[in-house]
Design a protein around this motif. Sequence first.
Motif, PDB file in Angstrom:
ATOM      1  N   ALA A 104      -3.899   5.918  -3.324  1.00 27.53           N
ATOM      2  CA  ALA A 104      -2.604   5.923  -2.639  1.00 27.53           C
ATOM      3  C   ALA A 104      -2.696   6.498  -1.224  1.00 27.53           C
ATOM      4  N   GLN A 105      -3.888   6.840  -0.775  1.00 28.13           N
ATOM      5  CA  GLN A 105      -4.041   7.402   0.567  1.00 28.13           C
ATOM      6  C   GLN A 105      -4.099   6.336   1.652  1.00 28.13           C
ATOM      7  N   ALA A 132      -0.925   0.349  -4.623  1.00 28.12           N
ATOM      8  CA  ALA A 132      -0.971   1.626  -5.343  1.00 28.12           C
ATOM      9  C   ALA A 132      -0.050   2.652  -4.689  1.00 28.12           C
ATOM     10  N   ARG A 133      -0.072   2.722  -3.357  1.00 30.51           N
ATOM     11  CA  ARG A 133       0.812   3.658  -2.659  1.00 30.51           C
ATOM     12  C   ARG A 133       2.271   3.267  -2.859  1.00 30.51           C
ATOM     13  N   MET A 148       7.574   4.447  -4.982  1.00 31.13           N
ATOM     14  CA  MET A 148       8.763   3.903  -5.641  1.00 31.13           C
ATOM     15  C   MET A 148       9.044   4.650  -6.943  1.00 31.13           C
ATOM     16  N   ARG A 149       7.997   4.975  -7.679  1.00 29.41           N
ATOM     17  CA  ARG A 149       8.180   5.695  -8.947  1.00 29.41           C
ATOM     18  C   ARG A 149       8.730   7.091  -8.709  1.00 29.41           C
ATOM     19  N   VAL A 150       8.280   7.731  -7.643  1.00 25.92           N
ATOM     20  CA  VAL A 150       8.735   9.092  -7.333  1.00 25.92           C
ATOM     21  C   VAL A 150      10.256   9.140  -7.163  1.00 25.92           C
ATOM     22  N   ILE A 151      10.826   8.131  -6.540  1.00 28.69           N
ATOM     23  CA  ILE A 151      12.272   8.139  -6.334  1.00 28.69           C
ATOM     24  C   ILE A 151      13.030   7.341  -7.398  1.00 28.69           C
ATOM     25  N   GLY A 152      12.323   6.905  -8.430  1.00 26.45           N
ATOM     26  CA  GLY A 152      12.995   6.268  -9.563  1.00 26.45           C
ATOM     27  C   GLY A 152      13.333   4.812  -9.368  1.00 26.45           C
ATOM     28  N   VAL A 197       1.140  15.446  14.478  1.00 29.40           N
ATOM     29  CA  VAL A 197       0.989  14.994  13.100  1.00 29.40           C
ATOM     30  C   VAL A 197       1.201  13.490  13.009  1.00 29.40           C
ATOM     31  N   ASP A 198       0.689  12.893  11.945  1.00 25.66           N
ATOM     32  CA  ASP A 198       1.054  11.529  11.569  1.00 25.66           C
ATOM     33  C   ASP A 198       2.135  11.661  10.508  1.00 25.66           C
ATOM     34  N   TYR A 199       3.187  10.888  10.644  1.00 32.53           N
ATOM     35  CA  TYR A 199       4.357  10.988   9.784  1.00 32.53           C
ATOM     36  C   TYR A 199       4.719   9.590   9.333  1.00 32.53           C
ATOM     37  N   LEU A 200       4.577   9.321   8.048  1.00 27.68           N
ATOM     38  CA  LEU A 200       4.933   8.006   7.491  1.00 27.68           C
ATOM     39  C   LEU A 200       6.198   8.175   6.681  1.00 27.68           C
ATOM     40  N   TYR A 201       7.229   7.421   7.043  1.00 28.36           N
ATOM     41  CA  TYR A 201       8.550   7.542   6.418  1.00 28.36           C
ATOM     42  C   TYR A 201       8.844   6.270   5.699  1.00 28.36           C
TER      43      TYR A 201
END
Length: 88
Positions: free
Chosen positions: A33-34, A39-40, A45-49, A84-88
Amino acid sequence: MTCAPQLRIPATYMRGGTSKGVFFRLEDLPAEAQTPGAARDALLMRVIGSPDPYGKHTDGMGGATSSTSKCVIIAPASKPDHDVDYLY
């Protein structure tokens, strides 16, 4: 029904206004997932249901709409003039 084993991934949950987010450090994500890809996407998606079978995008953090739930990945900057790198 068989379920995949749960993963323990360090994260920080933050709330600001009506939005909530789950923040991850890139290095804490499972290796697959990196990098961008299926996979990412599946992990985030699973983390937020999502997908929610009721169509409400219920995320377990008190939100019922996709616009109020975020996943963020932060990492050391990949460009010399950035912090920083920030992926939203």
